[in-house]
Design a protein around this motif. Structure first.
Motif, short mmCIF file in Angstrom:
data_model
loop_
_atom_site.label_atom_id
_atom_site.label_comp_id
_atom_site.label_asym_id
_atom_site.label_seq_id
_atom_site.Cartn_x
_atom_site.Cartn_y
_atom_site.Cartn_z
N VAL A 146 0.86 -1.18 0.00
CA VAL A 146 0.00 0.00 0.00
C VAL A 146 0.89 1.23 0.00
O VAL A 146 1.84 1.32 0.76
CB VAL A 146 -0.92 0.01 1.24
N TRP A 147 0.58 2.17 -0.87
CA TRP A 147 1.36 3.40 -0.95
C TRP A 147 0.56 4.45 -1.68
O TRP A 147 -0.60 4.25 -2.02
CB TRP A 147 2.70 3.14 -1.66
N LEU A 148 1.18 5.57 -1.94
CA LEU A 148 0.57 6.64 -2.72
C LEU A 148 0.66 6.29 -4.20
O LEU A 148 1.61 5.66 -4.63
CB LEU A 148 1.32 7.95 -2.49
N ALA A 149 -0.33 6.73 -4.96
CA ALA A 149 -0.22 6.64 -6.41
C ALA A 149 0.71 7.76 -6.85
O ALA A 149 0.92 8.74 -6.13
CB ALA A 149 -1.59 6.78 -7.06
N ARG A 150 1.30 7.64 -8.01
CA ARG A 150 2.24 8.66 -8.49
C ARG A 150 1.64 10.07 -8.44
O ARG A 150 2.32 11.02 -8.11
CB ARG A 150 2.67 8.37 -9.93
N GLU A 151 0.37 10.17 -8.78
CA GLU A 151 -0.26 11.50 -8.83
C GLU A 151 -0.77 11.97 -7.48
O GLU A 151 -1.36 13.03 -7.37
CB GLU A 151 -1.39 11.51 -9.87
#
Length: 190
Positions: A65-70
């Motif tokens: 789980v992480w941030l999306a690039r945008e």
């Protein structure tokens, strides 16, 4: 003529089903961008494991789980993107529904949670059902289980913490279902 067209269409559908992956890559294959981004040591670092032995981090990592690039300005504690790899390709599935701090909420309420992510263009969908979490704090002699009544306070201390949930991950991979028991591990260092 109609039967020929029907036969061709049936073969095309069968080929598409056969080409659809039946399972995610195990272990997870991540892109260099994702590994570098997660290496920033920003809390929390969340991984989803299958085939574990009960020891934290055992088994094979199926997702992270992480941030999306945008989503550079988003809060990683809301688990905005679920990354998995299918047929060697890393995919980012975006979270559906209300966002909030999953770890704080489940520890405070002493209950599990259910979340959904999707990548509609890829026809990949995920549902994660979590049980109530367990919190561990790192001490000089190793990881110590924190009693549930002390969990919220323990996360505010200057110790590294690890929150562990048992749960069930269900994926729809282009029409093919895959479901497994998982262990979700969130690690945070001060």
């Amino acid at each position: 003529m109609k039967s020929l067209a029907f036969a061709v269409l049936s073969l095309a559908c069968a080929a598409a089903r056969a080409a659809a992956p039946g399972a995610p890559d195990l272990p997870l294959r991540t892109s260099p961008w994702l590994e570098e981004a997660k290496d920033s040591k920003t809390c929390p670092l969340v991984d989803v494991w299958v085939d574990g032995t009960g020891t934290v981090g055992s088994g094979r990592r199926v997702a992270t789980v992480w941030l999306a690039r945008e989503d550079a300005a988003a809060d990683p504690s809301a688990w905005p993107a679920l990354y998995l790899s299918v047929a060697g390709r890393s995919l980012a599935l975006r979270r559906e529904g209300a966002a909030g701090d999953i770890e704080s909420q489940t520890l405070r309420e002493r209950r599990g949670a259910a979340m959904r992510w999707s990548a509609p263009a890829e026809r990949v969908f995920a549902r994660l059902q979590l049980q109530a979490p367990r919190l561990y704090a790192e001490r000089a002699d190793g990881w110590r289980l924190v009693p549930p009544a002390e969990a919220v306070r323990a996360r505010q201390d200057e110790e590294s913490t690890r929150t562990v949930w048992k749960g069930r991950l269900r994926l729809d991979l282009r029409g093919q279902a895959w479901e497994r028991e998982v262990e979700v591990v969130s690690t945070c260092a001060p």
